[in-house]
Design a protein around this motif. Structure first.
Motif, mmCIF file in Angstrom:
data_model
loop_
_atom_site.group_PDB
_atom_site.id
_atom_site.type_symbol
_atom_site.label_atom_id
_atom_site.label_comp_id
_atom_site.label_asym_id
_atom_site.label_seq_id
_atom_site.Cartn_x
_atom_site.Cartn_y
_atom_site.Cartn_z
ATOM 1 N N MET A 267 -0.271 -18.668 12.123
ATOM 2 C CA MET A 267 0.092 -17.315 11.723
ATOM 3 C C MET A 267 1.585 -17.136 11.467
ATOM 4 O O MET A 267 1.988 -16.201 10.784
ATOM 5 N N ASN A 268 2.414 -18.020 12.035
ATOM 6 C CA ASN A 268 3.861 -17.889 11.827
ATOM 7 C C ASN A 268 4.347 -18.698 10.626
ATOM 8 O O ASN A 268 5.545 -18.875 10.444
ATOM 9 N N ALA A 269 3.426 -19.184 9.807
ATOM 10 C CA ALA A 269 3.802 -19.952 8.610
ATOM 11 C C ALA A 269 3.143 -19.311 7.382
ATOM 12 O O ALA A 269 2.133 -19.807 6.871
ATOM 13 N N PRO A 270 3.694 -18.174 6.907
ATOM 14 C CA PRO A 270 3.045 -17.441 5.818
ATOM 15 C C PRO A 270 3.330 -18.012 4.442
ATOM 16 O O PRO A 270 4.337 -18.699 4.224
ATOM 17 N N ARG A 271 2.425 -17.730 3.526
ATOM 18 C CA ARG A 271 2.678 -17.905 2.095
ATOM 19 C C ARG A 271 2.750 -16.506 1.492
ATOM 20 O O ARG A 271 1.864 -15.685 1.724
ATOM 21 N N THR A 272 3.775 -16.251 0.725
ATOM 22 C CA THR A 272 3.964 -14.927 0.143
ATOM 23 C C THR A 272 3.701 -14.984 -1.355
ATOM 24 O O THR A 272 4.279 -15.815 -2.068
ATOM 25 N N ILE A 273 2.833 -14.106 -1.820
ATOM 26 C CA ILE A 273 2.443 -14.061 -3.229
ATOM 27 C C ILE A 273 2.937 -12.747 -3.822
ATOM 28 O O ILE A 273 2.642 -11.670 -3.296
ATOM 29 N N ASP A 274 3.685 -12.819 -4.904
ATOM 30 C CA ASP A 274 4.174 -11.625 -5.590
ATOM 31 C C ASP A 274 3.094 -11.150 -6.566
ATOM 32 O O ASP A 274 2.814 -11.805 -7.569
ATOM 33 N N VAL A 275 2.479 -9.997 -6.261
ATOM 34 C CA VAL A 275 1.445 -9.450 -7.149
ATOM 35 C C VAL A 275 1.998 -8.315 -8.009
ATOM 36 O O VAL A 275 1.253 -7.654 -8.731
ATOM 37 N N ARG A 276 3.278 -8.031 -7.879
ATOM 38 C CA ARG A 276 4.051 -7.133 -8.748
ATOM 39 C C ARG A 276 3.803 -5.649 -8.507
ATOM 40 O O ARG A 276 4.683 -4.840 -8.752
ATOM 41 N N ASP A 277 2.622 -5.270 -8.074
ATOM 42 C CA ASP A 277 2.328 -3.874 -7.763
ATOM 43 C C ASP A 277 1.785 -3.789 -6.343
ATOM 44 O O ASP A 277 1.479 -4.803 -5.714
ATOM 45 N N VAL A 278 1.615 -2.571 -5.860
ATOM 46 C CA VAL A 278 1.065 -2.363 -4.521
ATOM 47 C C VAL A 278 -0.424 -2.680 -4.534
ATOM 48 O O VAL A 278 -1.175 -2.169 -5.364
ATOM 49 N N ALA A 279 -0.864 -3.528 -3.631
ATOM 50 C CA ALA A 279 -2.279 -3.897 -3.555
ATOM 51 C C ALA A 279 -3.082 -2.746 -2.954
ATOM 52 O O ALA A 279 -2.726 -2.210 -1.910
ATOM 53 N N THR A 280 -4.158 -2.360 -3.617
ATOM 54 C CA THR A 280 -5.026 -1.301 -3.125
ATOM 55 C C THR A 280 -6.334 -1.849 -2.565
ATOM 56 O O THR A 280 -7.059 -1.144 -1.871
ATOM 57 N N LEU A 281 -6.631 -3.123 -2.847
ATOM 58 C CA LEU A 281 -7.867 -3.729 -2.361
ATOM 59 C C LEU A 281 -7.677 -5.229 -2.237
ATOM 60 O O LEU A 281 -7.181 -5.883 -3.155
ATOM 61 N N LEU A 282 -8.052 -5.780 -1.079
ATOM 62 C CA LEU A 282 -8.006 -7.217 -0.819
ATOM 63 C C LEU A 282 -9.371 -7.644 -0.295
ATOM 64 O O LEU A 282 -9.842 -7.103 0.703
#
Length: 355
Positions: free
Chosen positions: A289-304
């Motif tokens: 959990m302390n090793a994240p991958r960050t993905i730029d989706v450019r807008d605010v996510a409303t559903l995952l």
């Protein structure tokens, strides 16, 4: 009608007496209004009357569009009515409350209607009028109700209070507000905040806190607007990376997003997905959990929606894409000139998604 900047674009007389509710359909092409004169009307964007949908003997205090925009639900007296726009279709009506129906909202995702009335109760119904849930009697009348964009919770407005309920109707939390009777409610597009208009002229804002999800031996709880606490609920090393001291002993790990508000969380198949107001999705794996991958989706996510090897992400800008947990975009739903509105999702056993 007003522009986004607050300029009055057009004004027209819609009802005799007060206008009690105003509601756009999903694509913004039609406006539904109701009034103290007992009328429900549909207007075009330029203010031209399309159809006088209903005329009742008593005031209509609330109305809401169906998912497809082909029917409206409204309350008149003690009844709820579902009126199709097709002139030849039958109107469905049933007794909903022991007092006047003051508020209603029709969820676009689940098709469930929530209503509130002068009997100090809120109730949920299917679109055919079958009662799904009835609250206990509250201290004051239920003046407003509103589904969040994801359809998994709704807010209830009463005198000096806003109550958050899950989709089944059970109370998740109640917050006192200094607003008098909360007459109207509105959610932010990401579902993280709700605004209420009070009878004393105040506008109040609140953020959803203490949201909790659980999967694969760990639980994630939003303990602050920008902090998620991950807890090992089975003691099997699901969190991982908790460094020393009390955190390691409890199996807790606090994930800070450094001022960026957490707007959406999802978990499944050993992964935790956290979307922030900065337009990024953080992907964390069980045990790391302390090793994240960050993905730029450019807008605010409303559903995952997590799948076995990838996840679906829908954003406020209308993007609908599938990403691998390594951060690679594997599929993008594009339709020229169209804005996708996700209504239902199903993952197949072979990690294919139907939207």
């Amino acid at each position: 009608m007003m522009t986004r900047g607050g300029m009055v674009e057009r004004a027209f007389e819609a009802h005799r007496g007060a206008v009690t509710s105003v509601c756009w359909n999903d694509d913004g092409t039609a406006l539904l209004t109701t009034g103290e004169d007992g009328a429900a009307k549909v207007w075009s964007r330029n203010g031209a009357l399309r159809v006088a949908l209903e005329q009742r003997d008593a005031a209509i205090y609330c109305a809401s569009w169906s998912r497809d925009g082909d029917a409206v639900a409204f309350g008149c007296g003690k009844e709820l009515l579902v009126k199709p726009l097709n002139p030849g279709a039958k109107t469905l009506r049933w007794k909903a409350h022991d007092g006047v129906v003051l508020s209603c909202d029709w969820c676009a995702l689940t098709r469930v209607i929530v209503s509130g009335g002068e009997d100090c109760r809120y109730k949920t119904w299917d679109e055919h009028g079958l009662l799904l849930f009835q609250s206990s009697r509250l201290d004051h009348v239920v003046a407003s109700v509103r589904w969040n964009p994801a359809g998994d919770a709704f807010a209830v407005g009463s005198f000096d209070s806003i109550t958050l309920c899950d989709a089944t109707g059970f109370t998740s939390g109640k917050t006192p507000v200094d607003a008098g009777t909360v007459l109207k409610l509105a959610w932010s597009p990401d579902g993280a905040s709700v605004a209420g208009a009070g009878g004393n002229g105040a506008v109040v804002f609140g953020s959803v806190a203490e949201r909790r999800i659980e999967s694969c031996g760990f639980a994630a709880t939003l303990i602050a607007p920008d902090v998620v606490r991950v807890t090992d609920v089975e003691g099997g090393g699901a969190v991982g990376g908790a460094v020393g001291g009390a955190e390691a002993q409890r199996g807790d790990l606090d994930l800070s997003f450094r001022g960026d508000r957490v707007v959406k969380m999802a978990a499944g198949h050993g992964y935790l997905l956290v979307a922030s107001s900065a337009g990024a999705v953080s992907v964390r794996q069980r045990g790391r959990m302390n090793a994240p991958r960050t993905i730029d989706v450019r807008d605010v996510a409303t559903l995952l929606i997590p799948g076995k090897t990838c996840f679906l992400c829908v954003t406020s800008g209308g993007s609908c894409a599938v990403y691998s947990y390594e951060g690679r975009k594997t599929s993008d739903l594009r339709a020229a000139g169209l804005r996708p509105e996700v209504r239902s999702i199903h993952w197949s056993p072979y990690d294919r998604v139907g939207v």
